[in-house]
Design a protein around this motif. Structure first.
Motif, PDB file in Angstrom:
ATOM      1  N   SER A  61      -2.841 -30.018 -62.316  1.00 26.09           N
ATOM      2  CA  SER A  61      -1.584 -30.596 -61.986  1.00 26.09           C
ATOM      3  C   SER A  61      -1.326 -29.959 -60.651  1.00 26.09           C
ATOM      4  O   SER A  61      -1.779 -28.947 -60.214  1.00 26.09           O
ATOM      5  CB  SER A  61      -0.643 -30.304 -62.827  1.00 26.09           C
ATOM      6  N   GLU A  62      -0.389 -30.359 -59.928  1.00 23.65           N
ATOM      7  CA  GLU A  62       0.102 -30.080 -58.506  1.00 23.65           C
ATOM      8  C   GLU A  62       1.019 -28.941 -58.849  1.00 23.65           C
ATOM      9  O   GLU A  62       1.574 -28.719 -59.928  1.00 23.65           O
ATOM     10  CB  GLU A  62       0.712 -31.067 -57.842  1.00 23.65           C
ATOM     11  N   ILE A  63       1.506 -28.264 -57.900  1.00 22.58           N
ATOM     12  CA  ILE A  63       2.286 -26.818 -57.919  1.00 22.58           C
ATOM     13  C   ILE A  63       3.640 -27.547 -57.855  1.00 22.58           C
ATOM     14  O   ILE A  63       4.241 -27.836 -57.084  1.00 22.58           O
ATOM     15  CB  ILE A  63       2.143 -25.997 -56.863  1.00 22.58           C
ATOM     16  N   THR A  64       4.420 -27.276 -59.136  1.00 28.25           N
ATOM     17  CA  THR A  64       5.629 -27.741 -59.376  1.00 28.25           C
ATOM     18  C   THR A  64       6.612 -26.634 -58.556  1.00 28.25           C
ATOM     19  O   THR A  64       6.247 -25.629 -58.567  1.00 28.25           O
ATOM     20  CB  THR A  64       6.052 -28.019 -60.830  1.00 28.25           C
ATOM     21  N   PRO A  65       7.876 -27.078 -58.331  1.00 29.52           N
ATOM     22  CA  PRO A  65       8.687 -26.136 -57.773  1.00 29.52           C
ATOM     23  C   PRO A  65       9.028 -24.754 -58.670  1.00 29.52           C
ATOM     24  O   PRO A  65       9.132 -23.586 -58.444  1.00 29.52           O
ATOM     25  CB  PRO A  65      10.214 -26.973 -57.812  1.00 29.52           C
ATOM     26  N   GLU A  66       8.971 -25.046 -60.072  1.00 31.32           N
ATOM     27  CA  GLU A  66       9.053 -23.904 -61.110  1.00 31.32           C
ATOM     28  C   GLU A  66       7.872 -23.157 -60.955  1.00 31.32           C
ATOM     29  O   GLU A  66       7.925 -21.873 -60.945  1.00 31.32           O
ATOM     30  CB  GLU A  66       8.953 -24.461 -62.667  1.00 31.32           C
ATOM     31  N   LEU A  67       6.632 -23.633 -60.649  1.00 31.99           N
ATOM     32  CA  LEU A  67       5.431 -22.877 -60.687  1.00 31.99           C
ATOM     33  C   LEU A  67       5.397 -22.240 -59.225  1.00 31.99           C
ATOM     34  O   LEU A  67       4.907 -20.988 -59.072  1.00 31.99           O
ATOM     35  CB  LEU A  67       4.003 -23.655 -60.518  1.00 31.99           C
ATOM     36  N   ALA A  68       6.032 -22.788 -58.403  1.00 28.03           N
ATOM     37  CA  ALA A  68       5.963 -22.029 -56.892  1.00 28.03           C
ATOM     38  C   ALA A  68       6.988 -20.915 -57.050  1.00 28.03           C
ATOM     39  O   ALA A  68       6.635 -19.980 -56.308  1.00 28.03           O
ATOM     40  CB  ALA A  68       6.632 -23.117 -55.812  1.00 28.03           C
ATOM     41  N   ALA A  69       7.848 -21.109 -57.712  1.00 30.56           N
ATOM     42  CA  ALA A  69       8.812 -19.671 -57.873  1.00 30.56           C
ATOM     43  C   ALA A  69       8.046 -18.769 -58.535  1.00 30.56           C
ATOM     44  O   ALA A  69       8.224 -17.452 -58.126  1.00 30.56           O
ATOM     45  CB  ALA A  69      10.136 -20.151 -58.637  1.00 30.56           C
ATOM     46  N   ARG A  70       7.329 -18.996 -59.509  1.00 29.68           N
ATOM     47  CA  ARG A  70       6.516 -18.194 -59.978  1.00 29.68           C
ATOM     48  C   ARG A  70       5.394 -17.419 -59.205  1.00 29.68           C
ATOM     49  O   ARG A  70       5.131 -16.116 -59.349  1.00 29.68           O
ATOM     50  CB  ARG A  70       6.000 -18.595 -61.287  1.00 29.68           C
ATOM     51  N   MET A  71       5.098 -18.101 -58.289  1.00 28.69           N
ATOM     52  CA  MET A  71       3.853 -17.943 -57.653  1.00 28.69           C
ATOM     53  C   MET A  71       4.590 -17.126 -56.316  1.00 28.69           C
ATOM     54  O   MET A  71       3.729 -16.621 -55.525  1.00 28.69           O
ATOM     55  CB  MET A  71       3.119 -18.956 -57.086  1.00 28.69           C
ATOM     56  N   GLU A  72       5.681 -16.554 -55.919  1.00 26.56           N
ATOM     57  CA  GLU A  72       6.178 -16.102 -55.259  1.00 26.56           C
ATOM     58  C   GLU A  72       5.482 -14.731 -54.574  1.00 26.56           C
ATOM     59  O   GLU A  72       5.344 -14.333 -53.369  1.00 26.56           O
ATOM     60  CB  GLU A  72       7.711 -15.584 -55.259  1.00 26.56           C
ATOM     61  N   PRO A  73       4.763 -13.926 -55.739  1.00 26.92           N
ATOM     62  CA  PRO A  73       4.229 -12.746 -55.322  1.00 26.92           C
ATOM     63  C   PRO A  73       2.772 -13.172 -54.454  1.00 26.92           C
ATOM     64  O   PRO A  73       2.394 -12.209 -53.688  1.00 26.92           O
ATOM     65  CB  PRO A  73       3.972 -12.151 -56.735  1.00 26.92           C
ATOM     66  N   SER A  74       2.128 -14.334 -55.005  1.00 27.02           N
ATOM     67  CA  SER A  74       1.107 -14.450 -54.291  1.00 27.02           C
ATOM     68  C   SER A  74       0.755 -15.322 -53.129  1.00 27.02           C
ATOM     69  O   SER A  74       0.029 -15.601 -52.519  1.00 27.02           O
ATOM     70  CB  SER A  74      -0.074 -15.024 -55.540  1.00 27.02           C
ATOM     71  N   TRP A  75       1.852 -16.292 -53.004  1.00 29.74           N
ATOM     72  CA  TRP A  75       1.850 -16.995 -51.894  1.00 29.74           C
ATOM     73  C   TRP A  75       3.198 -17.003 -51.054  1.00 29.74           C
ATOM     74  O   TRP A  75       4.357 -16.664 -51.660  1.00 29.74           O
ATOM     75  CB  TRP A  75       1.988 -18.462 -52.612  1.00 29.74           C
ATOM     76  N   ARG A  76       3.237 -17.120 -49.925  1.00 29.15           N
ATOM     77  CA  ARG A  76       4.329 -16.968 -48.988  1.00 29.15           C
ATOM     78  C   ARG A  76       4.182 -17.647 -47.609  1.00 29.15           C
ATOM     79  O   ARG A  76       2.812 -18.153 -47.466  1.00 29.15           O
ATOM     80  CB  ARG A  76       4.658 -15.377 -48.510  1.00 29.15           C
TER      81      ARG A  76
END
Length: 242
Positions: A61-76
Motif C-alpha cells: 500500500s501507499e504511505i498514508t498520512p497516518e503512516l507518514a506521521a509514524r515514520m517521522e523518525p525515519s523520513w524527513r
C-alpha cells in the motif's frame, strides 16, 4: 327338455357347494423396531486441534498520512526519496518459535513486489525471522533495531561510518536478522550480540553463501553483503550491491 333340466340342477348343486362370503379382517402391520439414536460421545477437552495449512499473505500500500506521521523518525524533508515513492509492505514470516506472524517493511515502490517474492520464498523454505517492524519503532536508531534482532528496510540515514546516503535511505536495502547476521569490520562486530555468530555457525537464521536466503534475493537481482571483503555485512541485501 331333459338337457335343460339337468343343467338347472347342476347350477343349484354348485351354488350350494360355494363357501359363504366371510368378511376378512385386514392383516395387522408388523411392528417396526426403531432403535434409539446412539449417543455421540463428546470430544475430550484435550482433543488435538487440527490446524489449517500455513498460508502466506502479503499486501502493498501507499504511505498514508497516518503512516507518514509514524515514520517521522525515519523520513524527513531532504531525504533522497519522497514519501510518495515508498510503499508499505506486509508479509507473513515464520518466527523462531515456529509461529507465523505478519511483519512490516517500508521499501521503494520499485522494490515492493520483489520483497513479497523474496519473503514468500523464505516462508516456504521455513526460514525464521525474529522480528520485522519499522525502524521507527526504535526511533530510527539502527543500533537499537539491530540489537533487537529486528529486520528492517527503509531508513533515511548515511552509510555506516560515512556521509553518503545508505541504500536504506532509498528503500532499496534490507537488514535481515542482524544478530544472527552481524556487520563485521576487523574485530568490530555490530550488534555486539552478534559476535557469537560471526563465524557463521550452522544455526537457525544464520545466512550462508548460496543458501535459500541468498538464492531468494538473487532471484530478484538483490546482492548479499556477506560476499563483501571488508566490511562484511551478513545481514545486508540491496538492489545495487552496495
Amino acid at each position: 327338455m331333459r338337457g335343460g333340466g339337468l343343467i338347472g340342477v347342476a347350477v343349484l348343486v354348485l351354488a350350494g357347494c360355494a363357501a359363504p362370503d366371510v368378511p376378512r379382517s385386514s392383516p395387522s402391520p408388523t411392528p417396526v423396531q426403531v432403535s434409539a439414536p446412539a449417543e455421540v460421545a463428546p470430544e475430550p477437552a484435550d482433543a488435538p486441534v487440527v490446524a489449517s495449512a500455513p498460508a502466506f499473505t502479503s499486501a502493498i500500500s501507499e504511505i498514508t498520512p497516518e503512516l507518514a506521521a509514524r515514520m517521522e523518525p525515519s523520513w524527513r524533508p531532504g531525504c533522497p526519496v519522497p514519501l510518495e515513492d515508498l510503499r508499505y509492505v506486509s508479509v507473513t514470516h515464520r518466527g523462531f518459535d515456529g509461529l507465523d506472524r505478519q511483519g512490516e517493511l517500508v521499501v521503494h515502490a520499485d522494490a515492493a513486489q520483489d520483497m513479497v517474492t523474496v519473503f514468500r520464498a523464505l516462508f516456504d523454505a521455513g526460514y525464521p525471522v525474529r522480528s520485522m517492524r519499522l525502524v521507527d519503532d526504535f526511533d530510527a536508531s539502527d543500533d537499537d533495531s539491530m540489537a533487537a534482532d529486528n529486520t528492517s528496510a527503509f531508513n533515511c540515514r548515511a552509510i555506516t561510518g560515512g556521509s553518503e546516503w545508505s541504500e536504506h535511505a532509498y528503500g532499496r536495502a534490507i537488514d535481515l536478522n542482524p544478530v544472527e547476521n552481524p556487520y563485521v569490520r576487523g574485530s568490530s562486530v555490530a550488534p555486539p550480540g552478534g559476535r557469537e555468530f560471526a563465524g557463521r555457525p550452522d544455526l537457525p537464521g544464520v545466512i550462508h553463501a548460496d543458501d535459500e536466503v541468498v538464492r531468494a534475493f538473487a532471484s530478484v537481482g538483490w546482492l548479499w553483503g556477506g560476499d563483501w571483503e571488508s566490511p562484511i555485512d551478513y545481514q545486508h541485501f540491496s538492489a545495487s550491491g552496495r
